[in-house]
Write a protein that holds these residues in place. Structure first.
Motif, mmCIF file in Angstrom:
data_model
loop_
_atom_site.group_PDB
_atom_site.id
_atom_site.type_symbol
_atom_site.label_atom_id
_atom_site.label_comp_id
_atom_site.label_asym_id
_atom_site.label_seq_id
_atom_site.Cartn_x
_atom_site.Cartn_y
_atom_site.Cartn_z
ATOM 1 N N ASP A 156 1.054 -1.078 -0.403
ATOM 2 C CA ASP A 156 -0.033 -0.133 -0.107
ATOM 3 C C ASP A 156 0.749 0.965 0.498
ATOM 4 O O ASP A 156 0.527 2.098 -0.581
ATOM 5 C CB ASP A 156 -0.375 0.419 1.296
ATOM 6 C CG ASP A 156 -1.793 -1.191 0.836
ATOM 7 O OD1 ASP A 156 -2.315 -1.773 0.014
ATOM 8 O OD2 ASP A 156 -2.419 -1.670 2.257
ATOM 9 N N GLY A 157 1.985 1.838 0.797
ATOM 10 C CA GLY A 157 3.216 2.390 0.935
ATOM 11 C C GLY A 157 3.789 2.883 -0.552
ATOM 12 O O GLY A 157 3.700 4.066 -1.062
ATOM 13 N N GLN A 158 4.425 1.462 -1.146
ATOM 14 C CA GLN A 158 4.223 1.850 -2.624
ATOM 15 C C GLN A 158 3.794 2.255 -3.500
ATOM 16 O O GLN A 158 3.799 2.988 -4.735
ATOM 17 C CB GLN A 158 5.374 0.524 -2.984
ATOM 18 C CG GLN A 158 6.713 0.567 -1.677
ATOM 19 C CD GLN A 158 6.544 -1.287 -2.193
ATOM 20 O OE1 GLN A 158 6.770 -2.756 -2.497
ATOM 21 N NE2 GLN A 158 8.212 -1.653 -1.959
ATOM 22 N N MET A 159 2.361 1.896 -3.400
ATOM 23 C CA MET A 159 1.422 1.929 -4.658
ATOM 24 C C MET A 159 1.075 3.664 -4.037
ATOM 25 O O MET A 159 0.677 4.083 -5.501
ATOM 26 C CB MET A 159 0.037 1.713 -4.084
ATOM 27 C CG MET A 159 -0.938 1.281 -4.942
ATOM 28 S SD MET A 159 -0.938 1.239 -6.835
ATOM 29 C CE MET A 159 -1.058 -0.370 -7.072
ATOM 30 N N ARG A 160 0.898 4.204 -2.912
ATOM 31 C CA ARG A 160 0.492 5.154 -2.779
ATOM 32 C C ARG A 160 1.762 6.051 -3.404
ATOM 33 O O ARG A 160 1.202 7.486 -3.976
ATOM 34 C CB ARG A 160 0.661 5.633 -1.244
ATOM 35 C CG ARG A 160 0.613 7.141 -0.707
ATOM 36 C CD ARG A 160 1.759 7.986 -0.406
ATOM 37 N NE ARG A 160 2.780 7.197 0.069
ATOM 38 C CZ ARG A 160 3.022 7.254 1.421
ATOM 39 N NH1 ARG A 160 2.478 8.032 1.901
ATOM 40 N NH2 ARG A 160 4.049 5.990 1.706
ATOM 41 N N ASP A 161 3.283 5.752 -3.344
ATOM 42 C CA ASP A 161 4.702 6.340 -3.706
ATOM 43 C C ASP A 161 4.712 6.611 -4.960
ATOM 44 O O ASP A 161 4.373 7.403 -5.719
ATOM 45 C CB ASP A 161 5.688 6.048 -3.765
ATOM 46 C CG ASP A 161 5.658 6.630 -1.746
ATOM 47 O OD1 ASP A 161 5.159 6.883 -1.030
ATOM 48 O OD2 ASP A 161 6.353 5.379 -1.496
ATOM 49 N N LEU A 162 3.332 5.592 -6.280
ATOM 50 C CA LEU A 162 3.678 5.173 -7.315
ATOM 51 C C LEU A 162 2.650 6.540 -7.413
ATOM 52 O O LEU A 162 2.617 7.124 -8.757
ATOM 53 C CB LEU A 162 3.240 3.831 -7.887
ATOM 54 C CG LEU A 162 3.321 3.863 -9.278
ATOM 55 C CD1 LEU A 162 4.551 4.587 -10.431
ATOM 56 C CD2 LEU A 162 3.460 2.430 -10.031
ATOM 57 N N LEU A 163 1.014 5.991 -7.180
ATOM 58 C CA LEU A 163 0.151 6.809 -7.429
ATOM 59 C C LEU A 163 0.695 9.028 -7.621
ATOM 60 O O LEU A 163 0.139 9.616 -8.015
ATOM 61 C CB LEU A 163 -0.714 6.804 -6.654
ATOM 62 C CG LEU A 163 -2.211 5.407 -6.967
ATOM 63 C CD1 LEU A 163 -2.645 5.445 -5.987
ATOM 64 C CD2 LEU A 163 -2.239 4.863 -8.432
ATOM 65 N N ASN A 164 1.324 9.439 -6.413
ATOM 66 C CA ASN A 164 1.319 10.542 -6.625
ATOM 67 C C ASN A 164 2.817 10.664 -7.264
ATOM 68 O O ASN A 164 2.685 11.711 -7.775
ATOM 69 C CB ASN A 164 1.882 10.385 -4.919
ATOM 70 C CG ASN A 164 0.721 10.752 -3.751
ATOM 71 O OD1 ASN A 164 -0.615 10.924 -4.072
ATOM 72 N ND2 ASN A 164 1.312 10.155 -2.595
ATOM 73 N N TYR A 165 3.276 9.801 -7.917
ATOM 74 C CA TYR A 165 4.419 10.440 -8.566
ATOM 75 C C TYR A 165 3.160 10.316 -10.107
ATOM 76 O O TYR A 165 4.068 12.006 -11.238
ATOM 77 C CB TYR A 165 5.084 9.422 -8.965
ATOM 78 C CG TYR A 165 6.100 9.916 -10.093
ATOM 79 C CD1 TYR A 165 7.004 10.793 -9.961
ATOM 80 C CD2 TYR A 165 6.116 9.089 -10.784
ATOM 81 C CE1 TYR A 165 8.163 10.929 -10.747
ATOM 82 C CE2 TYR A 165 7.139 8.756 -12.407
ATOM 83 C CZ TYR A 165 7.534 9.751 -12.335
ATOM 84 O OH TYR A 165 8.782 10.793 -13.634
ATOM 85 N N LEU A 166 2.652 9.949 -10.430
ATOM 86 C CA LEU A 166 1.603 10.100 -11.520
ATOM 87 C C LEU A 166 0.583 10.664 -11.685
ATOM 88 O O LEU A 166 0.957 12.280 -12.742
ATOM 89 C CB LEU A 166 1.123 8.844 -11.911
ATOM 90 C CG LEU A 166 2.006 6.869 -12.200
ATOM 91 C CD1 LEU A 166 1.060 6.406 -12.170
ATOM 92 C CD2 LEU A 166 2.909 7.446 -12.805
ATOM 93 N N ARG A 167 0.080 11.455 -10.620
ATOM 94 C CA ARG A 167 -0.691 12.356 -10.285
ATOM 95 C C ARG A 167 -0.055 13.391 -10.343
ATOM 96 O O ARG A 167 -0.317 14.348 -10.645
ATOM 97 C CB ARG A 167 -1.613 11.848 -8.659
ATOM 98 C CG ARG A 167 -2.571 11.133 -9.037
ATOM 99 C CD ARG A 167 -2.956 10.375 -7.600
ATOM 100 N NE ARG A 167 -3.554 11.415 -6.780
ATOM 101 C CZ ARG A 167 -4.366 12.062 -6.803
ATOM 102 N NH1 ARG A 167 -5.649 11.715 -7.582
ATOM 103 N NH2 ARG A 167 -4.927 13.424 -5.838
ATOM 104 N N GLN A 168 1.527 13.753 -9.673
ATOM 105 C CA GLN A 168 2.611 14.995 -9.184
ATOM 106 C C GLN A 168 2.893 14.882 -10.796
ATOM 107 O O GLN A 168 2.770 16.162 -11.513
ATOM 108 C CB GLN A 168 2.697 15.074 -8.264
ATOM 109 C CG GLN A 168 2.004 14.856 -7.188
ATOM 110 C CD GLN A 168 2.624 14.735 -5.933
ATOM 111 O OE1 GLN A 168 3.863 15.850 -5.614
ATOM 112 N NE2 GLN A 168 2.428 14.234 -4.779
ATOM 113 N N THR A 169 3.176 14.159 -11.258
ATOM 114 C CA THR A 169 3.670 14.641 -12.965
ATOM 115 C C THR A 169 3.294 15.503 -13.786
ATOM 116 O O THR A 169 3.625 15.744 -14.462
ATOM 117 C CB THR A 169 4.999 13.611 -12.715
ATOM 118 O OG1 THR A 169 5.628 12.969 -11.406
ATOM 119 C CG2 THR A 169 5.878 13.567 -14.180
#
Length: 401
Positions: free
Chosen positions: A366-379
């Motif tokens: 869940d933590g790694q997915m959170r980080d990946l989602l935030n990268y895609l959403r913000q970038t």
């Protein structure tokens, strides 16, 4: 006498030509109404039924609508068919469930219903029984639909077309009636009725978001009239490609419609004076929050091989992240589910296709997915709000409904 004989000869030919024209129009209308998607199963005969339609109340099965007299609609008259399609009532008086979208089809023109009926009756009868619908009590009591219909059956109404052009009006009929887009892109209440005050603002179907189709929301996700028309025709555009429940819509329906229809639908949705599509510049790594910076490494490990280190994508292989409309959705439901579940190989029009995307649910906690989602959403998504591990866990725990 000679004139009489000539008339007797040509009248049947004229009638045959009229019948052929009606059947051909009926085929076009059946495609525009996307009938085959719900009344067929993958690998089975078209219109022979059997597709499970999962709802919060149980499973409803698409029925056989070939002209078989026992298992299909071969015993229906044109009047019976019109009543079933627009009022949700079978010839014996029993009620259909609104998984058959008569709540939108009640606005179907009678001549269009008759043309669809003529087309279906021209098909080969398929002697295949439909599985029994399995709903929980009290929804399994069809008589209860009488009261549901009194409240909700005819609530879908068309916006007044005063001052609107012919193209807009054509698009309205295609979107709101034949295409019944609101059946998925509108939220439903506790008893499964469309919430008309929130029409086309988006809904959830089988665990995925059917996003808002309002003009300002489409423009905020980067859509222009030309791009949306292209998307409806080809299933792929600068904003990404169709997936999940929209893929059968393309595969069975919109790709076969004439280009004028795609343009009309896009004009209706975005308006005759459409809002400007929002442009988003990719955010540099140094500007990202901590979670998103951590997510960059997960992207490089799992995604960049197909989608490109800079999100540029690969033609005929993987869509671009730069400009992708799914990344702009405030709710990360669709993005998470695509990453977790993957996407099957997709065949679009012409030579356009996308290779299958594997799911990574077993690769990301869940933590790694959170980080990946935030990268895609913000970038590439232009979104500042961060997804939390708790939100990821909640989305992952939700069952498709």
């Amino acid at each position: 006498m000679r004139a009489f004989l000539l008339a007797a000869l040509f009248l049947p030919l004229a009638a045959q030509a009229a019948d052929k024209a009606q059947i051909e129009r009926g085929q076009y209308l059946a495609r525009a109404a996307d009938c085959v998607a719900c009344h067929s199963i993958e690998g089975g005969a078209e219109y022979a039924g059997g597709l499970p339609l999962v709802s919060p109340f149980g499973t409803i099965y698409g029925t056989n609508i070939t002209p078989d007299k026992t298992h299909g609609i071969g015993h229906y008259s044109a009047d019976d068919f019109y009543k079933a399609v627009t009022q949700g009532e079978k010839p014996d008086g029993s009620k259909l469930y609104p998984a058959m979208p008569y709540t939108s089809y009640h606005l179907l023109k009678r001549e269009d219903s008759d043309a669809i009926y003529a087309y279906l009756m021209s098909l080969e009868p398929i002697a295949k029984p439909s599985p029994k619908t399995d709903l929980a009590f009290p929804f399994n009591v069809r008589f209860g639909m009488t009261f549901w219909n009194m409240l909700y059956k005819n609530r879908v109404q068309l916006e007044a077309a005063d001052g609107k052009g012919e193209e807009w009006q054509r698009g309205q009929y295609l979107v709101e009636v034949l295409g019944h887009c609101g059946e998925c892109h509108t939220p439903r209440n506790a008893v499964g009725a469309l919430q008309q005050d929130l029409r086309l603002t988006g809904g959830v179907v089988l665990g995925y978001e059917a996003p808002s189709l309002l003009a300002d929301d489409l423009a905020a996700r980067g859509w222009s009239t030309d791009d949306l028309a292209t998307f409806l025709k080809h299933g792929i555009s600068a904003q990404g490609s169709v997936f999940n429940e929209m893929y059968p819509v393309l595969h069975h329906s919109t790709q076969y419609l004439p280009q004028d229809d795609h343009r009309a639908m896009a004009t209706y949705l975005l308006g005759e004076s459409p809002p400007a599509p929002r442009k988003i510049e990719a955010v540099a790594e140094a500007q990202l929050a901590d979670s998103a910076r951590n997510g960059r490494q997960h992207y490089l490990n799992l995604c960049a091989g197909c989608h490109g280190a800079a999100g540029e994508g690969v033609p005929h292989v993987a869509v671009a992240m730069d400009g992708n409309t799914t990344l702009r959705l405030a709710d990360s439901r669709n993005l998470l589910r695509v990453i977790d579940d993957g996407i099957r190989e997709q065949q679009f029009t012409g030579f356009e296709r996308m290779q299958p995307m594997p799911g990574f649910m077993d690769k990301l906690d869940d933590g790694q997915m959170r980080d990946l989602l935030n990268y895609l959403r913000q970038t590439w998504g232009g979104l500042e709000a961060e997804v939390t591990p708790e939100q990821v866990a909640q989305l992952r725990s939700e069952k498709a409904h």
